[in-house]
Design an enzyme around this catalytic site. Structure first.
Site, PDB file in Angstrom:
ATOM      1  N   ASP A   1       2.953  -4.659   7.906  1.00  0.00           N
ATOM      2  CA  ASP A   1       1.768  -3.827   7.764  1.00  0.00           C
ATOM      3  C   ASP A   1       0.567  -4.764   7.888  1.00  0.00           C
ATOM      4  O   ASP A   1       0.245  -5.513   6.969  1.00  0.00           O
ATOM      5  CB  ASP A   1       1.812  -3.132   6.392  1.00  0.00           C
ATOM      6  CG  ASP A   1       0.504  -2.427   6.067  1.00  0.00           C
ATOM      7  OD1 ASP A   1      -0.441  -2.501   6.876  1.00  0.00           O
ATOM      8  OD2 ASP A   1       0.427  -1.813   4.989  1.00  0.00           O
TER       9      ASP A   1
ATOM     10  N   LYS B   1     -10.487  -0.953  10.434  1.00  0.00           N
ATOM     11  CA  LYS B   1     -10.618  -2.146   9.585  1.00  0.00           C
ATOM     12  C   LYS B   1     -10.913  -3.387  10.415  1.00  0.00           C
ATOM     13  O   LYS B   1     -11.169  -4.461   9.882  1.00  0.00           O
ATOM     14  CB  LYS B   1      -9.339  -2.349   8.769  1.00  0.00           C
ATOM     15  CG  LYS B   1      -9.139  -1.245   7.730  1.00  0.00           C
ATOM     16  CD  LYS B   1      -7.951  -1.517   6.857  1.00  0.00           C
ATOM     17  CE  LYS B   1      -7.448  -0.298   6.122  1.00  0.00           C
ATOM     18  NZ  LYS B   1      -8.222   0.081   4.947  1.00  0.00           N
TER      19      LYS B   1
ATOM     20  N   GLN C   1      -4.709  -5.061   6.890  1.00  0.00           N
ATOM     21  CA  GLN C   1      -5.748  -5.995   6.441  1.00  0.00           C
ATOM     22  C   GLN C   1      -5.770  -7.259   7.293  1.00  0.00           C
ATOM     23  O   GLN C   1      -6.836  -7.754   7.655  1.00  0.00           O
ATOM     24  CB  GLN C   1      -5.513  -6.386   4.969  1.00  0.00           C
ATOM     25  CG  GLN C   1      -5.672  -5.251   3.984  1.00  0.00           C
ATOM     26  CD  GLN C   1      -7.083  -4.695   3.946  1.00  0.00           C
ATOM     27  OE1 GLN C   1      -8.055  -5.409   4.175  1.00  0.00           O
ATOM     28  NE2 GLN C   1      -7.212  -3.413   3.667  1.00  0.00           N
TER      29      GLN C   1
ATOM     30  N   CYS D   1      -4.778   2.524  -3.652  1.00  0.00           N
ATOM     31  CA  CYS D   1      -3.509   3.013  -3.057  1.00  0.00           C
ATOM     32  C   CYS D   1      -2.379   2.029  -3.264  1.00  0.00           C
ATOM     33  O   CYS D   1      -1.489   1.877  -2.414  1.00  0.00           O
ATOM     34  CB  CYS D   1      -3.667   3.323  -1.569  1.00  0.00           C
ATOM     35  SG  CYS D   1      -4.808   4.641  -1.230  1.00  0.00           S
TER      36      CYS D   1
ATOM     37  N   HIS E   1       0.874  -1.175   0.000  1.00  0.00           N
ATOM     38  CA  HIS E   1       0.000   0.000   0.000  1.00  0.00           C
ATOM     39  C   HIS E   1       0.915   1.230   0.000  1.00  0.00           C
ATOM     40  O   HIS E   1       2.032   1.170   0.519  1.00  0.00           O
ATOM     41  CB  HIS E   1      -0.834  -0.049   1.294  1.00  0.00           C
ATOM     42  CG  HIS E   1      -1.920   0.971   1.395  1.00  0.00           C
ATOM     43  ND1 HIS E   1      -1.675   2.277   1.765  1.00  0.00           N
ATOM     44  CD2 HIS E   1      -3.250   0.881   1.207  1.00  0.00           C
ATOM     45  CE1 HIS E   1      -2.820   2.938   1.801  1.00  0.00           C
ATOM     46  NE2 HIS E   1      -3.793   2.123   1.456  1.00  0.00           N
TER      47      HIS E   1
END
Ligand code: PLP
Length: 423
Positions: free
Chosen positions: A217, A243, A220, A381, A140
């Site tokens: 990261d 999220k 998600q 993104c 991202h």
């Protein structure tokens, strides 16, 4: 009804979330009853942000109704209550990701700020001219741009782990990138554009063999997979609250205590200090050293409620349910003529991205919206991912445990309609 009083009762054994359970859990999400253009909402944009259960909405409302006060600084009872709520949320999140200590949980605005914190603090301290930072081809923008800024400032170099056409990272290429100049590996756990679940344990193991720390990261992954940062042995982990069924404007950075201890503050202000004179400031202990200013207190409380809600359902149950939906959706959309899936990794979480021959993704999204179906269209993104697949944009349906097969059917029917409109 919140999950605390949910019909599910105690956490169910893994894999046992039935259609009936899902119908009942959907009642926890008021927004799922909304009508869009007069049609029932079919919300398939969960990778952008998840919907909020009543347990989270109520926790925020309760906080502002009966506990609101500033934290850490008050001797009065209300401030003590607010502080307790906020710090309890930190402990809930610590348990959720199985961090060794609650001081390893830094409240931030979201995954973006978490990554910027590491690049500004750890990066500025440890990265010098000629050094290298390794990211992957499926990041991202928020796990690319902060490292580019750092590299520009320091004269360092960004190296990129390539991927194949399924959207899987090439570990043999990754191995070649690791060298004595590598200062950090920053990789996405689950790709928002492709759904790929990366082999992060292996990635971490390989980096650690070279004494290189790893940032994951997890924007998600945190909503789809059971997390155990100690088992993963990652050095940093970034999460966005919105999220994982929590509010916007709150997230966490997990960092190993010894690394965080060695890092300079990211921002200066109230709460992050032990003492200040015009000559010298002594910084506060972890986690407060990295939490300058009045934090998003209600956000933290809401995020604590969100992880409590997820635990009540059971992450294993959520993962199994979402895998079933993904398989069903993948199979069903393959019947649409001219549809090309983007992201066909063997290990995937609930993301289904695709392009339709000769039809722009935005047109697909606009036509589906007329039937109340919310998907995301664009580059998500992740412009380098679009470049890899040679497309300007994709259409992306992304699933949560509260989605149903009927909603997948509605998507497929909507896509047939899109085909007709453009035929
Ligand atoms: N990383 C990934 C993989 C994402 O999907 C996102 C958001 O879509 C982010 C980072 C940034 O998250 P936020 O905008 O909540 O900071």
């Amino acid at each position: 009804m919140g999950a605390d009083q949910s019909v599910l009762g105690p956490p169910a054994p893994p894999g046992s979330l039935s259609d009936l359970d899902v119908q009942r859990l959907r009642q926890d999400f008021p927004i799922l009853k909304e009508k869009i253009h007069g049609k029932p909402l079919v919300y398939l944009d969960n990778a952008a942000t998840s919907q909020k259960p009543r347990a989270v909405i109520d926790a925020i409302s309760r906080f502002y109704s009966s506990e609101n006060s500033n934290v850490h600084r008050g001797v009065h009872l209300l401030s003590q209550r607010a502080t307790e709520e906020y710090e309890n949320a930190r402990i809930k999140i610590q348990r959720y990701i199985n961090a060794a200590d609650s001081k390893e949980i830094i409240f931030v605005r979201g995954a973006t700020e978490a990554i910027n914190l590491v690049s500004n603090s750890y990066g500025r301290k440890h990265v010098q001219e000629g050094d290298e930072i390794v990211v992957s081809a499926m990041e991202h923008h928020s796990n690319i741009v902060p490292w580019q800024i750092l590299c520009q400032e320091k004269g360092a170099r960004l190296r990129v782990i390539p991927m194949n056409d399924r959207g899987e990272l090439l570990l043999e290429e990754y191995e070649k990138l690791l060298n004595p100049k590598t200062r950090l590996v920053a990789v996405v756990h689950v790709s928002n554009a492709l759904g790929t679940i990366n082999p992060v344990r292996k990635i971490i193991e390989m980096a650690h063999q070279n004494n290189v720390p790893v940032l994951l990261d997890g924007a998600q992954a945190a909503a789809h997979l059971r997390l155990d940062v100690q088992e993963l042995d990652c050095d940093f982990y970034a999460i966005s609250g919105h999220k994982v069924y929590g509010p916007t404007g709150i997230g966490i950075l997990y960092g190993k205590a010894d690394l965080l201890e060695s890092m300079p503050p990211y921002q200066g202000g109230g709460d992050m200090i032990r003492s200040v004179t015009f000559e010298k400031t002594l910084y506060n202990v972890l986690p407060y050293k990295f939490e300058a200013g009045t934090p998003n207190i209600a956000g933290g409380v809401g995020l604590g409620a969100a992880v409590g809600y997820i635990e009540q359902i059971g992450m294993e149950n959520i993962s199994v349910r979402e895998q079933e939906l993904l398989s069903y959706a993948t199979e069903q959309v393959s019947t649409i003529p001219g549809l090309r899936p983007i992201g066909t990794a063997r290990e995937k979480a609930g993301v289904l991205a695709f392009v339709l021959d000769g039809i722009h993704a935005h047109d697909i999204g606009t036509i589906l919206d007329q039937d109340g179906i919310a998907i995301r269209t664009g580059h998500h993104c992740t412009q380098p991912v679009m470049d890899h697949f040679g497309v300007p944009a994709t259409a992306r349906a992304s699933f949560s445990f509260y989605n149903t097969r009927e909603e997948v059917d509605a998507l497929v029917q909507g896509l047939r309609k899109v085909r007709e409109v453009f035929s």
